[in-house]
Design a protein around this motif. Structure first.
Motif, PDB file in Angstrom:
ATOM      1  N   ARG A   1     -11.334   4.431 -13.558  1.00 47.33           N
ATOM      2  CA  ARG A   1     -12.178   3.243 -13.011  1.00 47.33           C
ATOM      3  C   ARG A   1     -11.436   3.955 -12.432  1.00 47.33           C
ATOM      4  N   ASN A   2     -12.677   3.388 -10.985  1.00 47.95           N
ATOM      5  CA  ASN A   2     -11.812   3.243  -9.511  1.00 47.95           C
ATOM      6  C   ASN A   2     -11.337   2.403  -9.201  1.00 47.95           C
TER       7      ASN A   2
ATOM      8  N   GLY B   1     -14.029   3.534  -3.541  1.00 46.47           N
ATOM      9  CA  GLY B   1     -15.033   4.235  -4.220  1.00 46.47           C
ATOM     10  C   GLY B   1     -14.261   5.587  -5.142  1.00 46.47           C
TER      11      GLY B   1
ATOM     12  N   GLU C   1     -17.851  -0.224 -21.531  1.00 48.26           N
ATOM     13  CA  GLU C   1     -18.968  -1.128 -21.267  1.00 48.26           C
ATOM     14  C   GLU C   1     -18.537  -2.273 -21.334  1.00 48.26           C
TER      15      GLU C   1
ATOM     16  N   GLN D   1     -16.496  -3.149 -18.310  1.00 46.73           N
ATOM     17  CA  GLN D   1     -17.367  -3.341 -17.174  1.00 46.73           C
ATOM     18  C   GLN D   1     -18.634  -4.901 -16.960  1.00 46.73           C
TER      19      GLN D   1
ATOM     20  N   THR E   1     -16.143  -5.727  -9.687  1.00 47.18           N
ATOM     21  CA  THR E   1     -17.007  -4.638  -8.748  1.00 47.18           C
ATOM     22  C   THR E   1     -16.290  -3.168  -9.125  1.00 47.18           C
TER      23      THR E   1
ATOM     24  N   ARG F   1     -16.301   0.757 -11.223  1.00 44.17           N
ATOM     25  CA  ARG F   1     -16.522   0.902 -11.930  1.00 44.17           C
ATOM     26  C   ARG F   1     -16.229   1.917 -13.357  1.00 44.17           C
ATOM     27  N   TYR F   2     -16.759   2.184 -14.241  1.00 47.67           N
ATOM     28  CA  TYR F   2     -15.526   2.291 -15.744  1.00 47.67           C
ATOM     29  C   TYR F   2     -16.361   3.408 -15.816  1.00 47.67           C
ATOM     30  N   TRP F   3     -15.895   4.397 -16.715  1.00 49.94           N
ATOM     31  CA  TRP F   3     -16.154   5.916 -16.780  1.00 49.94           C
ATOM     32  C   TRP F   3     -15.382   6.465 -17.635  1.00 49.94           C
TER      33      TRP F   3
END
Length: 81
Positions: free
Chosen positions: A27-28, A33, A60, A63, A69, A71-73
């Motif tokens: 995540r950020n 960011g 998901e 998120q 707020t 971002r997850y990836w």
């Protein structure tokens, strides 16, 4: 002597082994960011598709929480700083 060399080689090989089908969830930061913060690692023996799916589902779920707020990836491979 051969046993010591062989044993040492096996220990070193074990230290660098990483499952080929592993995925890492990142995540950020709210403040930056561009940061990549480690959240979880998925390295089940069940393989690439299983780990990929579970990482994606976790991303998901994180998120979709209210108020999130960041971002997850997911990225293929073990955690990299």
């Amino acid at each position: 002597m051969k046993l010591i060399v062989f044993g040492s080689a096996m220990v070193l090989a074990g230290c660098s082994w990483q499952p080929s089908g592993s995925y890492t969830l990142y995540r950020n930061s709210v403040l930056d960011g561009s940061m990549r913060l480690h959240v979880a690692s998925f390295d089940s023996k069940d393989g690439d598709a299983y780990n990929s799916d579970n990482c994606r589902i976790a991303a998901e779920l994180f998120q979709s929480q209210p108020g999130v707020t960041v971002r997850y990836w997911c990225e293929k491979g073990a955690f990299k700083a």
